[in-house]
Enzyme design. Structure first.
Site, PDB file in Angstrom:
ATOM      1  N   HIS A  91     -58.795  63.523 -27.299  1.00  0.00           N
ATOM      2  CA  HIS A  91     -59.938  63.294 -28.182  1.00  0.00           C
ATOM      3  C   HIS A  91     -60.119  64.476 -29.146  1.00  0.00           C
ATOM      4  O   HIS A  91     -60.177  64.292 -30.371  1.00  0.00           O
ATOM      5  CB  HIS A  91     -61.199  63.091 -27.338  1.00  0.00           C
ATOM      6  CG  HIS A  91     -62.421  62.762 -28.140  1.00  0.00           C
ATOM      7  ND1 HIS A  91     -62.875  61.483 -28.315  1.00  0.00           N
ATOM      8  CD2 HIS A  91     -63.278  63.555 -28.834  1.00  0.00           C
ATOM      9  CE1 HIS A  91     -63.956  61.489 -29.077  1.00  0.00           C
ATOM     10  NE2 HIS A  91     -64.229  62.736 -29.408  1.00  0.00           N
ATOM     11  N   GLU A  92     -60.169  65.673 -28.606  1.00  0.00           N
ATOM     12  CA  GLU A  92     -60.379  66.847 -29.471  1.00  0.00           C
ATOM     13  C   GLU A  92     -59.155  67.099 -30.361  1.00  0.00           C
ATOM     14  O   GLU A  92     -59.294  67.543 -31.498  1.00  0.00           O
ATOM     15  CB  GLU A  92     -60.713  68.087 -28.635  1.00  0.00           C
ATOM     16  CG  GLU A  92     -61.976  67.953 -27.772  1.00  0.00           C
ATOM     17  CD  GLU A  92     -63.219  67.461 -28.521  1.00  0.00           C
ATOM     18  OE1 GLU A  92     -63.330  67.708 -29.736  1.00  0.00           O
ATOM     19  OE2 GLU A  92     -64.060  66.803 -27.871  1.00  0.00           O
TER      20      GLU A  92
ATOM     21  N   HIS B  96     -59.604  65.085 -33.444  1.00  0.00           N
ATOM     22  CA  HIS B  96     -60.481  65.756 -34.422  1.00  0.00           C
ATOM     23  C   HIS B  96     -59.722  66.873 -35.144  1.00  0.00           C
ATOM     24  O   HIS B  96     -59.839  67.047 -36.355  1.00  0.00           O
ATOM     25  CB  HIS B  96     -61.691  66.374 -33.702  1.00  0.00           C
ATOM     26  CG  HIS B  96     -62.755  65.383 -33.329  1.00  0.00           C
ATOM     27  ND1 HIS B  96     -63.365  64.558 -34.245  1.00  0.00           N
ATOM     28  CD2 HIS B  96     -63.345  65.095 -32.132  1.00  0.00           C
ATOM     29  CE1 HIS B  96     -64.281  63.794 -33.626  1.00  0.00           C
ATOM     30  NE2 HIS B  96     -64.283  64.104 -32.345  1.00  0.00           N
TER      31      HIS B  96
ATOM     32  N   GLU C  25     -64.667  60.612 -35.891  1.00  0.00           N
ATOM     33  CA  GLU C  25     -64.586  59.987 -34.575  1.00  0.00           C
ATOM     34  C   GLU C  25     -63.476  58.935 -34.551  1.00  0.00           C
ATOM     35  O   GLU C  25     -62.875  58.700 -33.502  1.00  0.00           O
ATOM     36  CB  GLU C  25     -65.947  59.388 -34.220  1.00  0.00           C
ATOM     37  CG  GLU C  25     -66.173  59.149 -32.750  1.00  0.00           C
ATOM     38  CD  GLU C  25     -66.211  60.410 -31.875  1.00  0.00           C
ATOM     39  OE1 GLU C  25     -66.245  61.539 -32.410  1.00  0.00           O
ATOM     40  OE2 GLU C  25     -66.188  60.256 -30.645  1.00  0.00           O
TER      41      GLU C  25
HETATM   42 ZN    ZN Z   1     -65.637  63.265 -30.952  1.00  0.00          ZN
END
Ligand code: ZN
Length: 516
Positions: free
Chosen positions: A273-274, A277, A303
């Site tokens: 997830h990170e 980003h 996101e």
């Molecule tokens: Zn996020």
């Protein structure tokens, strides 16, 4: 081809001055980011007071530069210069104006009151959680709402107050449009969840329980991050309780993760997830460094990138067909006897739960819908603060079929409202929707991506995202970016079809595969 734009006389010097000023403002923002990263990672506890003072000083210097009379003159002159509407220059000025507007529209008194209310409401929220007593928080929430209404009025809006707050996180988004998209999600995802809970198939995530030593997890996710394209020469990975990504500049984008020895999924998917980003920020065109465009287009688009790598790639079968042997080799005692299909099912268990941060792909958006509906009603004054717990529980019953036994697992679970983050929650769900729209657009251009992903080749997908999303920074508004990249506006359809397809197979829902 577009003709060379004819600029107003003297334009070039003004533009240069504007960019130089914007670069300094950008540097100050990045310095603040670095201070905050340090605070969350390696700062000794004793440094807290001094760090608070340092951050306040940097922030007031940045605010002064951003709102200087000269900045006002430069923006006005550049806006009068009639720049071609789709040029990079026009986008620079637009984003400069946006930052200036946000910084100047709120009276100093309101900014100070919001800061004070945020810190006392956050404290009340912590106490209310400890005592499991919503009444300890209700008064503070009411005061925060009154200030957020004032903030919305100062910022300005056309149809409803909420839009002024939403726009800060997702430029160009409107509550009315979000409502239309969300009502589609509600109907379809509630039905899908019902089909899953009624299915005779049950999936088990026992394989993820370990125990998994943290050091081995750290080594594995480090290599995983590099494998999908995270550039460690321009980033680093550290451990924190609440994982985040922090950009200290386009060549220094840091991420953190968390290791739970009893749940391997936390680090695997939290890291991906990170990484998503960070890939966005690392992929911004270097020519945009230190400009008003040197960041992502909005939280929803951001996101979409984190969810794409976490879910569409990281929780897919092709990904683990390629990567599972390596994971087994890293954890032979825990996974040596677990076959691929069991592991794939373990990371895709779907079930109704009370806590948003632990939600799976099927239920995540439902948690967001509850928050969006309640925060718009609270802000509009249609829902009294005292009625929040009841309204919360009622929606959980309606959408997820379960009800929290207490407010700690109910309306007190998220920190957002206590610190004044209204209009933030929808961006999580918008990101989910955009992730599938973008992934499908990439496959339309590149062909089926299963084979390269199975082979551990993430280059084609990452390259497409770089060209169509990352490189542009915030040159385009989120709706414009999505239109350019996918040829469509925001649409719940692709996400709902994706969920129905994937979880229909996992839970053997063939009979109900077609929506009535
Ligand atoms: Zn996020």
């Amino acid at each position: 081809m577009q003709a060379e734009p004819e600029y107003a006389p003297g334009y070039e010097e003004l533009y240069e001055e504007f960019l130089a000023e914007a670069a300094a403002i950008n540097d100050l923002g990045n310095v603040a980011g670095l201070l905050s990263w340090d605070q969350d990672t390696y700062m000794p506890a004793g440094g807290a007071e001094g760090r608070g003072q340092q951050m306040a000083t940097i922030s007031s210097i940045r605010h002064a530069r951003l709102t200087s009379p000269r900045m006002a003159e430069l923006l006005a002159a550049l806006e009068a210069a009639d720049l071609p509407p789709h040029s990079v220059e026009a986008a620079m000025v637009r984003e400069g104006r946006r930052a200036y507007g946000r910084a100047t529209k709120l009276p100093t008194r309101l900014v100070e009151e919001l800061a004070r209310a945020g810190s006392s409401a956050r404290q009340a929220w912590v106490q209310a959680r400890e005592a499991n007593d919503y009444r300890l928080f209700a008064g503070e929430l009411g005061r925060m709402l009154a200030l957020k209404r004032e903030e919305a009025d100062a910022v300005g809006y056309t149809t409803e107050r909420y839009d002024a707050l939403l726009d800060e996180y997702e430029p160009g988004a409107r509550a009315a449009d979000v409502r239309v998209v969300f009502s589609q999600l509600r109907e379809d995802q509630v039905r899908l969840l019902g089909d899953i809970t009624g299915s005779s198939v049950t999936l088990s995530d026992a394989a993820l329980r370990g125990p998994y030593p943290a050091a081995a997890q750290a080594a594995y996710v480090q290599s995983l991050a590099a494998k999908v394209g995270y550039d460690f020469r321009r980033g680093r990975l550290d451990e924190t309780i609440h994982p985040f990504a922090e950009s200290v500049g386009l060549d220094d984008v840091r991420i953190t993760t968390r290791y739970d020895t009893d749940n391997l999924a936390t680090a695997l998917f939290g890291t991906l997830h990170e990484v998503g980003h960070a890939l966005y920020e690392q992929g911004i065109d270097p020519g945009l460094a230190r400009t008003p465009l040197a960041h992502g287009a909005g939280l929803g688009v951001h996101e979409s990138q984190s969810r794409l790598w976490e879910n569409l790639v990281g929780r897919s079968l092709p990904f683990w067909e390629g990567a599972y042997r390596g994971l087994q080799a890293a954890f032979p005692a825990q996974l040596g006897g677990v076959d691929l299909s069991t592991f794939y099912r373990a990371v895709n268990v779907a079930h109704p739960s009370l806590v948003r941060t632990e939600a799976d792909e099927v239920t995540y958006n439902l948690h967001i819908l509850v928050r969006f509906e309640l925060e718009t009603a609270l802000l509009a004054g249609d829902l009294a603060v005292t009625d929040l717990p009841g309204a919360w529980n009622e929606r959980y019953r309606d959408y997820l079929g379960i009800e929290p036994a207490n407010d700690v697992d109910g309306c007190l679970q998220d920190i957002h409202w206590s610190v004044g983050l209204f209009g933030y929650f929808p961006t999580y769900a918008l990101g989910n929707l955009m992730s599938v729209q973008l992934y499908e657009a990439a496959e339309r251009e590149l062909g089926d991506l299963d084979a390269p992903i199975r082979a551990g080749d993430f280059g084609p997908l990452l390259g497409w995202l770089r060209r169509n999303v990352h490189a542009h920074g915030s040159r385009y508004s989120p709706p414009e970016l999505l239109q350019r990249a996918t040829g469509a506006s925001l649409d719940a359809g692709p996400y709902l079809r994706y969920l129905r397809g994937k979880f229909g197979r996992l839970y053997d829902l063939q009979a109900t595969q077609e929506s009535p």
